[in-house]
Enzyme design. Structure first.
Site, PDB file in Angstrom:
ATOM      1  N   ASP A  78     -56.178   5.642   6.609  1.00 41.38           N
ATOM      2  CA  ASP A  78     -55.585   4.704   7.562  1.00 41.38           C
ATOM      3  C   ASP A  78     -56.216   3.323   7.467  1.00 41.38           C
ATOM      4  OD1 ASP A  78     -54.024   6.764   8.366  1.00 41.38           O
ATOM      5  OD2 ASP A  78     -54.504   6.607  10.494  1.00 41.38           O
ATOM      6  N   CYS A 119     -59.342  13.527   7.122  1.00 44.96           N
ATOM      7  CA  CYS A 119     -58.888  12.324   7.826  1.00 44.96           C
ATOM      8  C   CYS A 119     -57.701  12.568   8.758  1.00 44.96           C
ATOM      9  CB  CYS A 119     -58.615  11.222   6.823  1.00 44.96           C
ATOM     10  SG  CYS A 119     -60.143  10.586   6.091  1.00 44.96           S
ATOM     11  N   ASP A 120     -57.262  11.457   9.352  1.00 49.54           N
ATOM     12  CA  ASP A 120     -56.462  11.452  10.567  1.00 49.54           C
ATOM     13  C   ASP A 120     -55.268  12.396  10.600  1.00 49.54           C
ATOM     14  OD1 ASP A 120     -58.039   9.112  10.211  1.00 49.54           O
ATOM     15  OD2 ASP A 120     -56.974   8.165  11.845  1.00 49.54           O
ATOM     16  N   LYS A 121     -54.371  12.295   9.623  1.00 52.69           N
ATOM     17  CA  LYS A 121     -53.127  13.064   9.672  1.00 52.69           C
ATOM     18  C   LYS A 121     -53.232  14.373   8.918  1.00 52.69           C
ATOM     19  CE  LYS A 121     -52.128   9.413  11.693  1.00 52.69           C
ATOM     20  NZ  LYS A 121     -53.376   8.806  11.279  1.00 52.69           N
ATOM     21  N   CYS A 191     -64.833   7.984   8.980  1.00 51.08           N
ATOM     22  CA  CYS A 191     -65.566   6.863   9.569  1.00 51.08           C
ATOM     23  C   CYS A 191     -66.421   7.305  10.755  1.00 51.08           C
ATOM     24  CB  CYS A 191     -64.589   5.766   9.975  1.00 51.08           C
ATOM     25  SG  CYS A 191     -63.692   5.090   8.558  1.00 51.08           S
ATOM     26  N   GLU A 443     -50.553   1.942  13.429  1.00 52.52           N
ATOM     27  CA  GLU A 443     -51.717   1.666  14.265  1.00 52.52           C
ATOM     28  C   GLU A 443     -51.951   0.163  14.337  1.00 52.52           C
ATOM     29  OE1 GLU A 443     -54.437   5.678  13.748  1.00 52.52           O
ATOM     30  OE2 GLU A 443     -54.990   3.885  12.633  1.00 52.52           O
ATOM     31  N   SER A 468     -55.492   2.667  16.545  1.00 50.89           N
ATOM     32  CA  SER A 468     -56.539   3.396  15.833  1.00 50.89           C
ATOM     33  C   SER A 468     -57.470   4.041  16.845  1.00 50.89           C
ATOM     34  CB  SER A 468     -57.331   2.418  14.960  1.00 50.89           C
ATOM     35  OG  SER A 468     -58.570   2.966  14.591  1.00 50.89           O
TER      36      SER A 468
END
Length: 551
Positions: A78, A119-121, A191, A443, A468
């Site tokens: 992202d 990570c995010d997704k 992160c 985001e 985010s």
């Protein structure tokens, strides 16, 4: 075994011949086939180490009597996709990840899965697939990145985004920005703050789909490799006992996930992902919606001030006791009788857990905030709801009224911020960035970081897009219905007064209802020429309040 349909009987001789081409032996034909879904890529920091994690998983599977088969899924960073058209693909990629895992497992009749996301997704995408397939599954999240260090202080990616705003405002030199850029992200892992990736890893563990302490064990820690091997061994136990995701991800497990999310002050994106995962289990009576977040946010205190909501890092959370420590403090606020991927209950898993630093994981009677980290706002501007990370909002901005500055894209808004067109007290409206209208619900880290870096502390931002997990401040996202669906946000005009009241859970447009309807009848939605996957996604996706799932 499911895999018998590709390896048993005379008519499966061609199938076995192909398997033998892959090196499968006669003895292995009798063993369970275990898929290892690896989201390794060398352009995403959270995933660059997953080759090594996968090797450890496969070793654990082999030692426990299974046959591992590794396959790949996609992964989008992202941060790299931020603030350009690439971000339109981020949320949409969740569905591709889920479909890829489902396709590979079904086409090859795999008996079980070990899932390797970071990570995010990718984390929610793989959990959606696990729920959909309902074959024994365990998740090994890749772990957080170590924090960087700049001028003796811990820093992460968000500091770099905010520093760009400081340079624009003349508060920081470009040489200092360059120095920060070089040290903020020191290596592998997601992160370092409690952004979306780490939030989802924590909730995966809270639901019982990964081993205790997995979420906060850092990417470069040798314990991550040990956990990977243990997870490879554990999947064989789950196969033997036929413990499947629907037995673990129950309504109670999702309840626990929301409780932990609120206690940690996690990313607002969890209000998209948990409903989407739960939707895959709707036939099991599981449902997660914004009302659940809203109800529990009033009951569960915010216990940990992790970046961006505070000064602590994921490393601090890990040292303080990790998710088992948080669950221990929550006590009777969680439901502990649920079975987990360990084969034991959640209560059993945390029996020996303890908090090593109560300044990081605060006690229930001394929380960071008395309410949970996320609040759901409704009103005539968001009839179906909107989401704000209230843990990251300063006390003087919990209520705010100001004139609207309206932009039909993120780019328009960022340009206005850097040109000095935003003043203290304004309420920025960014619309046509929802799941359908964006498409992809981008985001908004660039505008929020720019505002923070420039030092505009009394400006609020409202959008039908999303933020985010690194966003801080009075930023209200997921406004539903979105502008492209003729939601009231499409009717806002420059100068209209907007009221944000987080304690009262209100988001209001101070315009008469008749006038709102008149404007909506005459609104001209911007036309976007779409092709490929985004064109299909725009037509198929649901609204944000439903998790932006595909219809």
């Amino acid at each position: 075994m499911r895999s018998d349909k590709i390896k048993k009987g005379m008519q499966r001789a061609p199938h076995r011949s192909l398997l033998r081409a892959c090196g499968v032996t006669d003895a292995e034909m009798e063993r369970p086939f275990i898929g290892v879904a690896n989201s390794y890529t060398d352009i995403v920091p959270g995933h660059i180490h997953l080759k090594h994690v996968a090797e450890a998983v496969k070793l654990g599977i082999s030692q426990a009597g299974g046959v591992p088969f590794e396959f790949s899924t996609m992964a989008i960073c992202d941060g790299i996709a931020m603030n350009h058209d690439g971000m339109r693909y981020s949320l949409a990629s969740r569905e591709i990840v889920a479909d890829t895992v489902e396709s590979m497992a079904q086409a090859h009749s795999l008996d079980a899965l070990v899932l390797l996301p970071t990570c995010d997704k990718i984390v929610p995408g793989m959990l959606m697939a696990a729920a959909r397939l309902d074959i024994p599954s365990i998740v090994v999240t890749g772990g957080p990145m170590l924090p960087g260090e700049y001028n003796g202080e811990a820093v992460d990616l968000i500091n770099v985004f905010e520093a760009v705003g400081k340079v624009s405002a003349g508060k920081m030199s470009e040489s200092d920005l360059n120095e920060l850029e070089h040290c903020a992200c020191p290596g592998a892992g997601s992160c370092a703050g409690l952004f979306t990736a780490n939030s989802m890893a924590c909730l995966t563990e809270a639901m019982g789909m990964s081993l205790p302490y997995c979420a906060t064990t850092h990417a470069v820690d040798s314990k991550k490799i040990q956990m990977a091997r243990e997870s490879g061994e554990k999947i064989m136990e789950l196969v033997e006992k036929n413990i499947t995701p629907s037995m673990i991800m129950t309504q109670e497990a999702f309840y626990n996930a929301v409780v932990v999310d609120l206690a940690l002050g996690g990313s607002s994106n969890t209000t998209l992902h948990l409903p989407a995962i739960a939707h895959e289990l709707i036939d099991k009576g599981v449902e997660v919606n914004l009302d659940l977040f809203d109800r529990l946010s009033r009951e569960i205190p915010h216990l940990a001030a992790i970046s961006p909501s505070g000064e602590h890092t994921m490393l601090d959370l890990d040292k303080a006791g990790g998710i088992p420590g948080v669950l221990k403090v929550l006590g009777d606020k969680i439901i502990g009788e649920n079975i987990t991927c360990t084969g034991s209950t959640l209560h059993d898993n945390i029996a020996q857990a303890r908090v090593r630093d109560s300044s990081v994981i605060r006690p229930m009677d001394n929380p960071v905030h008395p309410e949970g980290g996320i609040a759901i706002l409704k009103g005539n501007l968001a009839p179906k709801g909107s989401v704000v990370k209230q843990a990251a909002v300063s006390e003087d901005m919990l209520t705010h009224e100001g004139p609207a500055k309206v932009y039909n894209s993120e780019e328009e808004c960022v340009k206005a911020i850097h040109q000095g067109n935003i003043t203290e007290g304004d309420v920025i409206i960014i619309r046509y960035e929802g799941p359908q209208g964006g498409p992809g619900m981008r985001e908004m880290l660039n505008p929020t970081s720019a505002l923070s870096g420039i030092g505009l502390s009394s400006v609020a931002l409202v959008t039908d897009g999303r933020f985010s997990g690194g966003t801080r401040g009075p930023c209200v996202g997921h406004v539903s219905p979105e502008a492209m669906a003729n939601g009231p946000i499409a009717a806002v005009e420059n100068g209209d007064l907007i009221v944000i009241d987080i304690p009262q859970r209100k988001l209001e447009l101070k315009v008469e209802e008749d006038e709102i309807q008149r404007r909506l009848e005459n609104v001209n939605h911007p036309e976007k020429r779409l092709k490929g996957w985004l064109a299909r996604y725009s037509k198929l996706t649901s609204s944000a309040d439903e998790g932006a799932i595909l219809k």
